[in-house]
Design an enzyme around this catalytic site. Structure first.
Site, mmCIF file in Angstrom:
data_model
loop_
_atom_site.group_PDB
_atom_site.id
_atom_site.type_symbol
_atom_site.label_atom_id
_atom_site.label_comp_id
_atom_site.label_asym_id
_atom_site.label_seq_id
_atom_site.Cartn_x
_atom_site.Cartn_y
_atom_site.Cartn_z
ATOM 1 N N ASN A 138 0.848 -1.205 0.000
ATOM 2 C CA ASN A 138 0.000 0.000 0.000
ATOM 3 C C ASN A 138 0.876 1.245 0.000
ATOM 4 O O ASN A 138 1.966 1.278 0.593
ATOM 5 C CB ASN A 138 -1.000 0.003 1.164
ATOM 6 C CG ASN A 138 -0.373 -0.178 2.533
ATOM 7 O OD1 ASN A 138 0.647 -0.829 2.685
ATOM 8 N ND2 ASN A 138 -1.005 0.386 3.544
ATOM 9 N N ILE A 139 0.384 2.246 -0.719
ATOM 10 C CA ILE A 139 1.130 3.497 -0.874
ATOM 11 C C ILE A 139 0.182 4.644 -0.539
ATOM 12 O O ILE A 139 -0.776 4.903 -1.282
ATOM 13 C CB ILE A 139 1.651 3.648 -2.321
ATOM 14 C CG1 ILE A 139 2.504 2.429 -2.719
ATOM 15 C CG2 ILE A 139 2.454 4.946 -2.460
ATOM 16 C CD1 ILE A 139 2.800 2.335 -4.208
ATOM 17 N N GLU A 140 0.425 5.279 0.610
ATOM 18 C CA GLU A 140 -0.494 6.322 1.082
ATOM 19 C C GLU A 140 -0.060 7.705 0.602
ATOM 20 O O GLU A 140 1.016 7.882 0.028
ATOM 21 C CB GLU A 140 -0.583 6.254 2.617
ATOM 22 C CG GLU A 140 -1.121 4.895 3.065
ATOM 23 C CD GLU A 140 -1.408 4.788 4.543
ATOM 24 O OE1 GLU A 140 -0.960 5.655 5.318
ATOM 25 O OE2 GLU A 140 -2.104 3.818 4.921
ATOM 26 N N CYS A 153 -4.039 0.645 -2.651
ATOM 27 C CA CYS A 153 -3.910 -0.586 -1.864
ATOM 28 C C CYS A 153 -2.835 -1.499 -2.447
ATOM 29 O O CYS A 153 -2.512 -1.433 -3.641
ATOM 30 C CB CYS A 153 -5.231 -1.355 -1.861
ATOM 31 S SG CYS A 153 -6.567 -0.554 -0.965
ATOM 32 N N GLU A 197 -2.971 -4.681 -3.126
ATOM 33 C CA GLU A 197 -3.453 -5.591 -4.172
ATOM 34 C C GLU A 197 -3.459 -4.895 -5.530
ATOM 35 O O GLU A 197 -3.048 -5.445 -6.542
ATOM 36 C CB GLU A 197 -4.886 -6.058 -3.863
ATOM 37 C CG GLU A 197 -5.039 -6.800 -2.560
ATOM 38 C CD GLU A 197 -5.405 -5.877 -1.402
ATOM 39 O OE1 GLU A 197 -4.782 -4.798 -1.244
ATOM 40 O OE2 GLU A 197 -6.316 -6.250 -0.647
ATOM 41 N N CYS A 220 -10.190 -5.050 0.242
ATOM 42 C CA CYS A 220 -11.321 -4.119 0.258
ATOM 43 C C CYS A 220 -12.152 -4.299 -1.021
ATOM 44 O O CYS A 220 -11.733 -4.958 -1.986
ATOM 45 C CB CYS A 220 -10.832 -2.679 0.387
ATOM 46 S SG CYS A 220 -10.132 -2.000 -1.126
ATOM 47 N N CYS A 263 -10.537 -3.256 -4.383
ATOM 48 C CA CYS A 263 -9.572 -4.233 -4.924
ATOM 49 C C CYS A 263 -10.294 -5.453 -5.495
ATOM 50 O O CYS A 263 -9.897 -5.988 -6.533
ATOM 51 C CB CYS A 263 -8.572 -4.634 -3.846
ATOM 52 S SG CYS A 263 -7.449 -3.278 -3.449
HETATM 53 N N1 THU Z 1 -5.339 -1.361 2.346
HETATM 54 C C1 THU Z 1 -4.782 -2.194 1.407
HETATM 55 O O1 THU Z 1 -3.610 -2.046 1.036
HETATM 56 N N2 THU Z 1 -5.556 -3.176 0.899
HETATM 57 C C2 THU Z 1 -6.861 -3.384 1.201
HETATM 58 O O2 THU Z 1 -7.525 -4.237 0.612
HETATM 59 C C3 THU Z 1 -7.495 -2.584 2.251
HETATM 60 C C4 THU Z 1 -6.691 -1.479 2.824
HETATM 61 C C5 THU Z 1 -4.526 -0.274 2.907
HETATM 62 C C6 THU Z 1 -4.981 1.099 2.506
HETATM 63 C C7 THU Z 1 -4.415 1.948 3.625
HETATM 64 O O3 THU Z 1 -3.101 2.327 3.283
HETATM 65 C C8 THU Z 1 -4.366 1.030 4.831
HETATM 66 O O4 THU Z 1 -4.560 -0.292 4.320
HETATM 67 C C9 THU Z 1 -5.415 1.318 5.871
HETATM 68 O O5 THU Z 1 -6.676 1.388 5.301
#
Ligand code: THU
Length: 133
Positions: free
Chosen positions: A41-43, A52, A54, A91, A94
């Site tokens: 994941n890259i915020e 996300c 995935e 989620c 994804c």
């Molecule tokens: N996140 C994912 O990488 N994949 C998912 O299917 C659900 C959430 C990440 C997004 C965010 O950076 C962190 O989890 C918290 O929501």
């Protein structure tokens, strides 16, 4: 059987850029030809721009010309936590992206107590958006 894919996802998770949520996710996507693409994941400060793990893995693969996939392993936990102990479900966004490329039998591998738990895409997304245009 999917232990190796889980380990690849856990390794990819180490690259997670999650300075806002503190929740680190990793994914490892297995192509039908055996190649594996990983992602984390890259915020972003503008929170909704977060990608996300995935989708990072899927977009990496598609951008390299791969669209035929067999399975994806997903692991997640707070940054310093044990990502192999509890399942981290993908989620809805994804799952929707998976339906674009994968059939209902596509395997989603999650971790529980250090072991792979295998789900089908159709278990987690039984009804998909399917317009007729
Ligand atoms: N996140 C994912 O990488 N994949 C998912 O299917 C659900 C959430 C990440 C997004 C965010 O950076 C962190 O989890 C918290 O929501």
């Amino acid at each position: 059987m999917y232990k190796n894919l889980l380990d690849e996802a856990a390794k990819a998770r180490e690259k997670s850029y999650c300075r806002y949520s503190g929740f680190a996710v990793g994914a490892a996507l297995l192509c039908s030809d055996g190649e594996i693409f990983t992602g984390c994941n890259i915020e972003n400060l503008s929170y909704s721009l977060t990608n996300c793990a995935e989708r990072t893995a899927i977009f990496k693969a598609v951008s390299e010309g791969k669209t035929d996939f067999t399975a994806i392993a997903v692991v997640g936990a707070v940054k310093s936590g044990d990502c192999l102990s509890e399942k981290c479900f993908p989620c809805g966004a994804c799952l929707q992206v998976m339906t674009e490329f994968c059939d209902p039998g596509f395997k989603i591998i999650l971790a529980e107590n250090g072991e792979p738990k295998v789900f089908c895409l159709s278990d987690l997304m039984p009804n998909i958006f399917n317009s007729s245009f």
